[in-house]
Scaffold this motif. Structure first.
Motif, PDB file in Angstrom:
ATOM      1  N   ASP A  57       0.817  -1.219   0.000  1.00  0.00           N
ATOM      2  CA  ASP A  57       0.000   0.000   0.000  1.00  0.00           C
ATOM      3  C   ASP A  57       0.848   1.266   0.000  1.00  0.00           C
ATOM      4  O   ASP A  57       0.660   2.176   0.825  1.00  0.00           O
ATOM      5  N   GLY A  58       1.803   1.310  -0.915  1.00  0.00           N
ATOM      6  CA  GLY A  58       2.612   2.506  -1.074  1.00  0.00           C
ATOM      7  C   GLY A  58       3.707   2.690  -0.048  1.00  0.00           C
ATOM      8  O   GLY A  58       4.326   3.768   0.012  1.00  0.00           O
ATOM      9  N   HIS A  59       4.000   1.660   0.739  1.00  0.00           N
ATOM     10  CA  HIS A  59       5.011   1.779   1.790  1.00  0.00           C
ATOM     11  C   HIS A  59       5.903   0.543   1.796  1.00  0.00           C
ATOM     12  O   HIS A  59       5.433  -0.570   1.539  1.00  0.00           O
ATOM     13  N   LEU A  88      20.121   5.621  -2.780  1.00  0.00           N
ATOM     14  CA  LEU A  88      19.683   4.248  -3.044  1.00  0.00           C
ATOM     15  C   LEU A  88      18.183   4.110  -2.825  1.00  0.00           C
ATOM     16  O   LEU A  88      17.482   3.438  -3.596  1.00  0.00           O
ATOM     17  N   THR A  89      17.680   4.770  -1.802  1.00  0.00           N
ATOM     18  CA  THR A  89      16.233   4.765  -1.550  1.00  0.00           C
ATOM     19  C   THR A  89      15.485   5.402  -2.710  1.00  0.00           C
ATOM     20  O   THR A  89      14.443   4.894  -3.157  1.00  0.00           O
ATOM     21  N   GLN A  90      16.018   6.500  -3.219  1.00  0.00           N
ATOM     22  CA  GLN A  90      15.384   7.164  -4.356  1.00  0.00           C
ATOM     23  C   GLN A  90      15.379   6.259  -5.581  1.00  0.00           C
ATOM     24  O   GLN A  90      14.404   6.226  -6.339  1.00  0.00           O
ATOM     25  N   ALA A  91      16.463   5.504  -5.773  1.00  0.00           N
ATOM     26  CA  ALA A  91      16.523   4.577  -6.906  1.00  0.00           C
ATOM     27  C   ALA A  91      15.439   3.512  -6.803  1.00  0.00           C
ATOM     28  O   ALA A  91      14.848   3.113  -7.816  1.00  0.00           O
ATOM     29  N   TRP A  93      12.487   3.876  -5.278  1.00  0.00           N
ATOM     30  CA  TRP A  93      11.200   4.502  -5.574  1.00  0.00           C
ATOM     31  C   TRP A  93      11.079   4.873  -7.052  1.00  0.00           C
ATOM     32  O   TRP A  93       9.992   4.783  -7.631  1.00  0.00           O
ATOM     33  N   ASP A  94      12.186   5.263  -7.668  1.00  0.00           N
ATOM     34  CA  ASP A  94      12.150   5.552  -9.106  1.00  0.00           C
ATOM     35  C   ASP A  94      11.763   4.305  -9.899  1.00  0.00           C
ATOM     36  O   ASP A  94      11.004   4.380 -10.876  1.00  0.00           O
ATOM     37  N   THR A  95      12.283   3.158  -9.474  1.00  0.00           N
ATOM     38  CA  THR A  95      11.955   1.900 -10.142  1.00  0.00           C
ATOM     39  C   THR A  95      10.483   1.558  -9.971  1.00  0.00           C
ATOM     40  O   THR A  95       9.805   1.146 -10.928  1.00  0.00           O
ATOM     41  N   LEU A  96       9.981   1.740  -8.769  1.00  0.00           N
ATOM     42  CA  LEU A  96       8.564   1.468  -8.505  1.00  0.00           C
ATOM     43  C   LEU A  96       7.674   2.418  -9.313  1.00  0.00           C
ATOM     44  O   LEU A  96       6.670   2.002  -9.907  1.00  0.00           O
ATOM     45  N   ASP A  97       8.056   3.679  -9.334  1.00  0.00           N
ATOM     46  CA  ASP A  97       7.259   4.668 -10.078  1.00  0.00           C
ATOM     47  C   ASP A  97       7.271   4.375 -11.574  1.00  0.00           C
ATOM     48  O   ASP A  97       6.239   4.526 -12.250  1.00  0.00           O
ATOM     49  N   ALA A  98       8.417   3.946 -12.097  1.00  0.00           N
ATOM     50  CA  ALA A  98       8.512   3.644 -13.529  1.00  0.00           C
ATOM     51  C   ALA A  98       7.600   2.493 -13.909  1.00  0.00           C
ATOM     52  O   ALA A  98       7.181   2.375 -15.074  1.00  0.00           O
TER      53      ALA A  98
END
Length: 306
Positions: A57-59, A88-91, A93-98
Motif C-alpha cells: 500500500d505505497g510503503h 539508493l532509496t530514491q533509486a 522509488w524511481d523503479t517502482l514509479d517507472a
C-alpha cells in the motif's frame, strides 16, 4: 518424491511482470533490455550482497533496517556501494514509479563489486563497479499456504562457522543453501531444515525457523544463520504480546515434539510448518500462537504505513 511442492515464495502468476522495467546502474529499462556484463563480479564469483523488500500500500516496511544490514555487509566486504542511503532509496522509488507499482510488490535490491578487468578473483580487478540492480515484481504471497503448510526435511548440509563464510551475510553466494534445498526436494519435502555446526537446529535454506513448546516460542541463537528482519520483528512482537520467547540451542528431539512450527521471511511473513522429516507437527494445522503472531505482524506493518 512428490510431483509438486509448496514454497514460502509461492505467488500467483502475474502477466504484468512480462513488461516490468528494471533498474541497472542508473538506467531503468525494459526487462528484455536489462543486462549485466559476463565480467561482473556477481556473475563470476557470487561477489555481491542483496536485500529483499516488500511494497505494501505505497510503503516499504522496515526499509531502514534492511538498508542497515546492506551497508553493514558492504562495510565487511570492503564493497563501496557508491550511493548514499538517500540516493539508493530514491533509486528504489524511481523503479517502482517507472512501473506504476503501489502494492503487493517484491523488490530485489542487488549490489555487486562490479565489472572486472579480467575474469579472476582479486577484488582490485573490479575497476568498473559497483553494479546495482533493482528488480521489482508484482508478487502477492499465496495465502493458501496457511492451510496447506510447509514440509521440511533435515539435510546433512549445515550452516557453517563465521570463519568460513558468515551466514549473517546476505550474499550472492547461496550454493550451500541451493544444495540443501535440492537434497530436501529429492526427499519429497518443500524446504530444507539445516543444523548448525554442532548439530543444533538452525534455519531453513531460505527462511528463519521457529518452534512453539508449551506456549513459548523458540528459535536458534542466531549465531549461524541470517538474522532476518522479520525474525527480529517476531521476537520483538512476542515480547510485546507477553509470549515467552527464547533464542537458544535446541535439538531435533525438541523440534519433533513441538506444538507448532513456522518460518519467517520478508516475502511470506510467517508460514506454518506441518511436517518435519515425516513427522506431523501440531496436528497438521496452523496453531494459536502462529495466528496470534501473524495478526500482530500484519498490524505492525499497517502501523508502519501510517
Amino acid at each position: 518424491m512428490t510431483d509438486s511442492h509448496v514454497s514460502t515464495h509461492d505467488a500467483a502468476p502475474d502477466a504484468r511482470n512480462d513488461d516490468i522495467r528494471i533498474y541497472v546502474n542508473g538506467e531503468i529499462v525494459h526487462r528484455d533490455e536489462a543486462q549485466v556484463s559476463v565480467y561482473d563480479s556477481g556473475f563470476l564469483l557470487g561477489d555481491g550482497i542483496w536485500e529483499g523488500l516488500r511494497l505494501y500500500d505505497g510503503h516499504i516496511p522496515f526499509l531502514d533496517a534492511h538498508l542497515d544490514r546492506l551497508y553493514e555487509a558492504a562495510l565487511y566486504l570492503d564493497l563501496d556501494i557508491g550511493k548514499t542511503r538517500a540516493d539508493l532509496t530514491q533509486a528504489i522509488w524511481d523503479t517502482l514509479d517507472a512501473n506504476g507499482m503501489t502494492t503487493d510488490v517484491h523488490i530485489r535490491l542487488m549490489v555487486t563489486r562490479g565489472r572486472k578487468k579480467k575474469p579472476f578473483q582479486h577484488p582490485h580487478l573490479s575497476i568498473y563497479g559497483p553494479t546495482i540492480v533493482i528488480i521489482a515484481e508484482h508478487s502477492k504471497p499465496d495465502d493458501s499456504v496457511i492451510e496447506r503448510g510447509i514440509s521440511l526435511f533435515t539435510v546433512p548440509h549445515h550452516r557453517g562457522l563465521p570463519l568460513t563464510q558468515d551466514a549473517k551475510l546476505n550474499s550472492h553466494s547461496k550454493l550451500n543453501c541451493i544444495i540443501a534445498l535440492n537434497h530436501a526436494v529429492r526427499a519429497g519435502a518443500d524446504e530444507a531444515l539445516m543444523l548448525d555446526p554442532f548439530g543444533f537446529v538452525n534455519t531453513t535454506n531460505a527462511c528463519n525457523f521457529f518452534i512453539v513448546r508449551g506456549g513459548a516460542v523458540w528459535t536458534s541463537t542466531g549465531d549461524y544463520c541470517m538474522n532476518g528482519i522479520t525474525r527480529q520483528k517476531v521476537i520483538d512482537l512476542c515480547m510485546t504480546l507477553d509470549i515467552p520467547v527464547f533464542e537458544r540451542n535446541y535439538s531435533l528431539v525438541d523440534t519433533y515434539g513441538a506444538d507448532e512450527a513456522f518460518l519467517t521471511g520478508t516475502f511470506g511473513a510467517q508460514t506454518p510448518v506441518f511436517m518435519i522429516d515425516g513427522r506431523v507437527i501440531g496436528g497438521g494445522k496452523a496453531g494459536p500462537v502462529f495466528h496470534r503472531i501473524r495478526a500482530a505482524y500484519k498490524k505492525l506493518v499497517d502501523e508502519e504505513r501510517s
